[in-house]
Write a protein that holds these residues in place. Structure first.
Motif, PDB file in Angstrom:
ATOM      1  N   VAL A  63      35.678  35.581  39.625  1.00  0.00           N
ATOM      2  CA  VAL A  63      36.453  36.397  38.682  1.00  0.00           C
ATOM      3  C   VAL A  63      37.943  36.328  39.019  1.00  0.00           C
ATOM      4  O   VAL A  63      38.796  36.172  38.138  1.00  0.00           O
ATOM      5  N   LEU A  64      38.290  36.431  40.295  1.00  0.00           N
ATOM      6  CA  LEU A  64      39.701  36.355  40.687  1.00  0.00           C
ATOM      7  C   LEU A  64      40.262  34.964  40.402  1.00  0.00           C
ATOM      8  O   LEU A  64      41.419  34.826  39.958  1.00  0.00           O
ATOM      9  N   ALA A  65      39.463  33.918  40.621  1.00  0.00           N
ATOM     10  CA  ALA A  65      39.927  32.564  40.340  1.00  0.00           C
ATOM     11  C   ALA A  65      40.186  32.369  38.855  1.00  0.00           C
ATOM     12  O   ALA A  65      41.057  31.578  38.467  1.00  0.00           O
ATOM     13  N   GLU A  66      39.433  33.071  38.019  1.00  0.00           N
ATOM     14  CA  GLU A  66      39.636  32.959  36.578  1.00  0.00           C
ATOM     15  C   GLU A  66      40.842  33.773  36.106  1.00  0.00           C
ATOM     16  O   GLU A  66      41.572  33.355  35.199  1.00  0.00           O
ATOM     17  N   GLU A  67      41.037  34.931  36.708  1.00  0.00           N
ATOM     18  CA  GLU A  67      42.145  35.807  36.289  1.00  0.00           C
ATOM     19  C   GLU A  67      43.459  35.479  36.997  1.00  0.00           C
ATOM     20  O   GLU A  67      44.541  35.661  36.428  1.00  0.00           O
ATOM     21  N   LEU A  68      43.363  35.046  38.253  1.00  0.00           N
ATOM     22  CA  LEU A  68      44.550  34.811  39.104  1.00  0.00           C
ATOM     23  C   LEU A  68      45.477  36.034  39.093  1.00  0.00           C
ATOM     24  O   LEU A  68      46.712  35.906  39.069  1.00  0.00           O
ATOM     25  N   HIS A  69      44.825  37.186  39.132  1.00  0.00           N
ATOM     26  CA  HIS A  69      45.568  38.454  39.124  1.00  0.00           C
ATOM     27  C   HIS A  69      44.621  39.521  39.681  1.00  0.00           C
ATOM     28  O   HIS A  69      43.551  39.777  39.101  1.00  0.00           O
TER      29      HIS A  69
ATOM     30  N   LEU B 228      41.659  30.492  50.405  1.00  0.00           N
ATOM     31  CA  LEU B 228      41.234  30.169  49.055  1.00  0.00           C
ATOM     32  C   LEU B 228      42.332  30.407  48.022  1.00  0.00           C
ATOM     33  O   LEU B 228      42.308  29.783  46.950  1.00  0.00           O
ATOM     34  N   PHE B 229      43.231  31.329  48.311  1.00  0.00           N
ATOM     35  CA  PHE B 229      44.308  31.663  47.382  1.00  0.00           C
ATOM     36  C   PHE B 229      45.640  31.640  48.113  1.00  0.00           C
ATOM     37  O   PHE B 229      45.732  32.010  49.286  1.00  0.00           O
ATOM     38  N   GLU B 230      46.672  31.238  47.380  1.00  0.00           N
ATOM     39  CA  GLU B 230      48.051  31.422  47.824  1.00  0.00           C
ATOM     40  C   GLU B 230      48.599  32.629  47.079  1.00  0.00           C
ATOM     41  O   GLU B 230      48.576  32.668  45.841  1.00  0.00           O
ATOM     42  N   ARG B 231      49.054  33.606  47.836  1.00  0.00           N
ATOM     43  CA  ARG B 231      49.491  34.865  47.237  1.00  0.00           C
ATOM     44  C   ARG B 231      50.994  35.014  47.428  1.00  0.00           C
ATOM     45  O   ARG B 231      51.531  34.720  48.492  1.00  0.00           O
ATOM     46  N   SER B 232      51.632  35.500  46.393  1.00  0.00           N
ATOM     47  CA  SER B 232      53.043  35.876  46.490  1.00  0.00           C
ATOM     48  C   SER B 232      53.257  37.090  45.609  1.00  0.00           C
ATOM     49  O   SER B 232      52.337  37.532  44.906  1.00  0.00           O
TER      50      SER B 232
ATOM     51  N   LYS C 189      54.818  37.149  42.999  1.00  0.00           N
ATOM     52  CA  LYS C 189      54.913  36.762  41.603  1.00  0.00           C
ATOM     53  C   LYS C 189      53.601  36.185  41.051  1.00  0.00           C
ATOM     54  O   LYS C 189      53.336  36.279  39.856  1.00  0.00           O
ATOM     55  N   GLU C 190      52.790  35.569  41.905  1.00  0.00           N
ATOM     56  CA  GLU C 190      51.597  34.901  41.376  1.00  0.00           C
ATOM     57  C   GLU C 190      50.520  34.738  42.439  1.00  0.00           C
ATOM     58  O   GLU C 190      50.772  34.865  43.649  1.00  0.00           O
ATOM     59  N   VAL C 191      49.331  34.445  41.946  1.00  0.00           N
ATOM     60  CA  VAL C 191      48.186  34.107  42.789  1.00  0.00           C
ATOM     61  C   VAL C 191      47.703  32.732  42.327  1.00  0.00           C
ATOM     62  O   VAL C 191      47.483  32.513  41.125  1.00  0.00           O
ATOM     63  N   ARG C 192      47.572  31.792  43.268  1.00  0.00           N
ATOM     64  CA  ARG C 192      47.141  30.442  42.923  1.00  0.00           C
ATOM     65  C   ARG C 192      45.991  30.002  43.829  1.00  0.00           C
ATOM     66  O   ARG C 192      45.922  30.410  44.973  1.00  0.00           O
ATOM     67  N   LEU C 193      45.135  29.190  43.268  1.00  0.00           N
ATOM     68  CA  LEU C 193      44.052  28.605  44.073  1.00  0.00           C
ATOM     69  C   LEU C 193      44.592  27.510  44.961  1.00  0.00           C
ATOM     70  O   LEU C 193      45.417  26.692  44.528  1.00  0.00           O
ATOM     71  N   THR C 194      44.113  27.483  46.180  1.00  0.00           N
ATOM     72  CA  THR C 194      44.393  26.361  47.059  1.00  0.00           C
ATOM     73  C   THR C 194      43.426  25.222  46.721  1.00  0.00           C
ATOM     74  O   THR C 194      42.515  25.364  45.897  1.00  0.00           O
ATOM     75  N   ALA C 195      43.616  24.081  47.360  1.00  0.00           N
ATOM     76  CA  ALA C 195      42.681  22.965  47.149  1.00  0.00           C
ATOM     77  C   ALA C 195      41.267  23.369  47.547  1.00  0.00           C
ATOM     78  O   ALA C 195      40.286  23.030  46.871  1.00  0.00           O
ATOM     79  N   ALA C 196      41.155  24.133  48.647  1.00  0.00           N
ATOM     80  CA  ALA C 196      39.834  24.615  49.078  1.00  0.00           C
ATOM     81  C   ALA C 196      39.259  25.569  48.037  1.00  0.00           C
ATOM     82  O   ALA C 196      38.057  25.551  47.743  1.00  0.00           O
ATOM     83  N   GLY C 197      40.119  26.401  47.472  1.00  0.00           N
ATOM     84  CA  GLY C 197      39.669  27.346  46.455  1.00  0.00           C
ATOM     85  C   GLY C 197      39.186  26.633  45.203  1.00  0.00           C
ATOM     86  O   GLY C 197      38.174  27.036  44.596  1.00  0.00           O
ATOM     87  N   GLN C 198      39.901  25.584  44.767  1.00  0.00           N
ATOM     88  CA  GLN C 198      39.484  24.827  43.596  1.00  0.00           C
ATOM     89  C   GLN C 198      38.125  24.165  43.828  1.00  0.00           C
ATOM     90  O   GLN C 198      37.267  24.122  42.937  1.00  0.00           O
ATOM     91  N   HIS C 199      37.917  23.657  45.047  1.00  0.00           N
ATOM     92  CA  HIS C 199      36.614  23.057  45.375  1.00  0.00           C
ATOM     93  C   HIS C 199      35.508  24.106  45.342  1.00  0.00           C
ATOM     94  O   HIS C 199      34.433  23.878  44.768  1.00  0.00           O
ATOM     95  N   LEU C 200      35.774  25.268  45.948  1.00  0.00           N
ATOM     96  CA  LEU C 200      34.742  26.309  45.989  1.00  0.00           C
ATOM     97  C   LEU C 200      34.429  26.835  44.600  1.00  0.00           C
ATOM     98  O   LEU C 200      33.276  27.195  44.323  1.00  0.00           O
ATOM     99  N   LEU C 201      35.418  26.876  43.706  1.00  0.00           N
ATOM    100  CA  LEU C 201      35.180  27.420  42.367  1.00  0.00           C
ATOM    101  C   LEU C 201      34.090  26.630  41.645  1.00  0.00           C
ATOM    102  O   LEU C 201      33.203  27.212  41.004  1.00  0.00           O
ATOM    103  N   VAL C 202      34.147  25.322  41.751  1.00  0.00           N
ATOM    104  CA  VAL C 202      33.117  24.488  41.114  1.00  0.00           C
ATOM    105  C   VAL C 202      31.743  24.798  41.713  1.00  0.00           C
ATOM    106  O   VAL C 202      30.750  24.983  40.996  1.00  0.00           O
ATOM    107  N   GLN C 203      31.692  24.863  43.039  1.00  0.00           N
ATOM    108  CA  GLN C 203      30.416  25.120  43.715  1.00  0.00           C
ATOM    109  C   GLN C 203      29.900  26.526  43.431  1.00  0.00           C
ATOM    110  O   GLN C 203      28.699  26.731  43.205  1.00  0.00           O
ATOM    111  N   ALA C 204      30.810  27.495  43.438  1.00  0.00           N
ATOM    112  CA  ALA C 204      30.404  28.888  43.245  1.00  0.00           C
ATOM    113  C   ALA C 204      29.863  29.105  41.842  1.00  0.00           C
ATOM    114  O   ALA C 204      28.867  29.807  41.652  1.00  0.00           O
ATOM    115  N   ARG C 205      30.498  28.512  40.845  1.00  0.00           N
ATOM    116  CA  ARG C 205      29.989  28.654  39.473  1.00  0.00           C
ATOM    117  C   ARG C 205      28.597  28.054  39.352  1.00  0.00           C
ATOM    118  O   ARG C 205      27.725  28.623  38.680  1.00  0.00           O
TER     119      ARG C 205
END
Length: 309
Positions: free
Chosen positions: A11-17, A47-51, A53-69
């Protein structure tokens, strides 16, 4: 990894918020932050880069998103499939049967079952009665349709049908002109019978019927399938004594006549493992009993098949 943590992550990976993700999950933001940190700790990966201003997926996070879904989707499908199997809406039924059941409503019952439950797969195994008992005990089939046998420990039976044996003759046979025959009238005939090795119950029943009529039958052929019996009789290779249901086989050149002094019946029973709750077994038996009742209503023979309560 807990499913809960994967669900939060997706859910967080989809919202990035964090705030919007928490709202979707119906939780407050702090537990969501704690869960993501817990997941990152378990994986030893950010899994996320946080600032601010924004929340972004890291490369590890992008990989896990596919597996987690994929994991969550398979989990949902497994739950749905399991529920469907438990309700008899899906799954596989391994069915053992003897050949005569094909003339006792089994094809129609199978068609009804699969029309109502198209996701159900039925695996058919044509086996003699003794082989079906063994297959049930070994867990190779779920339900057997067989001739009458005493059920060994651990197996349950239900009688489905009892019907008379009838004389089966070539249409040109002199006895075919009679409306009803005595068993003794077959004393000088050569009999085509179902093999005693394949079905000793049938063989013994017919042999004892002849002995009580005062003769030891002369066997011309012993075959392994009822259609072979009927085909040989239609080609004037002898006469036979067969279950009444075989009138429905539709082979030309045959006549069937009731036996006046018949003292034995052909029976079909269902057998399954005791204590096994299998919705597909229950469903198929209900369809089969309905077909047997309908067949008994339609049959105009002197001694029609009858459902056993």
């Amino acid at each position: 990894m807990e499913f809960r943590l994967l669900q939060y992550f997706v859910v967080l990976a989809e919202e990035l918020h964090f705030s919007r993700a928490a709202q979707r999950l119906h939780i407050s933001q702090p537990p969501l932050s704690v869960a993501i940190k817990q997941l990152e700790g378990q994986l030893s990966a950010q899994l996320f880069e946080r600032s601010s201003k924004e929340v972004r997926l890291t490369a590890a996070g992008q990989h896990l998103l596919v597996q987690a879904r994929d994991i969550l989707d398979r989990s949902r499908r497994a739950a749905l499939d399991t529920r469907a199997v438990a309700q008899g809406m899906a799954g596989c039924l391994r069915l053992g049967f003897v050949g005569s059941s094909m003339y006792r409503g089994l094809p129609e019952a199978l068609a009804q079952l699969q029309a109502q439950h198209p996701q159900v797969r039925v695996d058919l195994h044509e086996l003699n009665s003794a082989a079906q008992v063994t297959a049930l005990q070994q867990g190779k089939i779920d339900l057997g349709l067989m001739h009458t046998l005493a059920a060994p420990a651990g197996l349950h039976t239900q009688m489905l049908l009892r019907e008379p044996f009838m004389a089966c003759l070539p249409a040109q046979h002199p006895l075919a002109t009679q409306a009803r025959l005595s068993v003794s009238s077959l004393a000088k005939e050569r009999l085509v019978l179902f093999s005693g090795a394949v079905s000793p119950e049938y063989f013994r029943s017919i042999h004892s019927l002849c002995l009580r009529a005062g003769f030891d039958p002369e066997l011309r052929h012993e075959v392994h399938h009822w259609l072979s019996v009927l085909s040989l009789v239609s080609n004037r290779q002898g006469v036979s004594i067969v279950p009444a249901c075989l009138q429905r086989a539709g082979i030309p050149g045959l006549v069937f006549r009731p036996l006046r002094d018949n003292t034995v019946h052909s029976e079909m029973q269902a057998m399954w493992r005791s204590g096994l709750e299998h919705p597909l077994v229950t469903a198929l038996l209900e369809h089969l009993k309905h077909q047997i009742e309908q067949s008994a209503t339609r049959t105009q023979a002197d001694a029609p098949a009858a459902r056993i309560p």
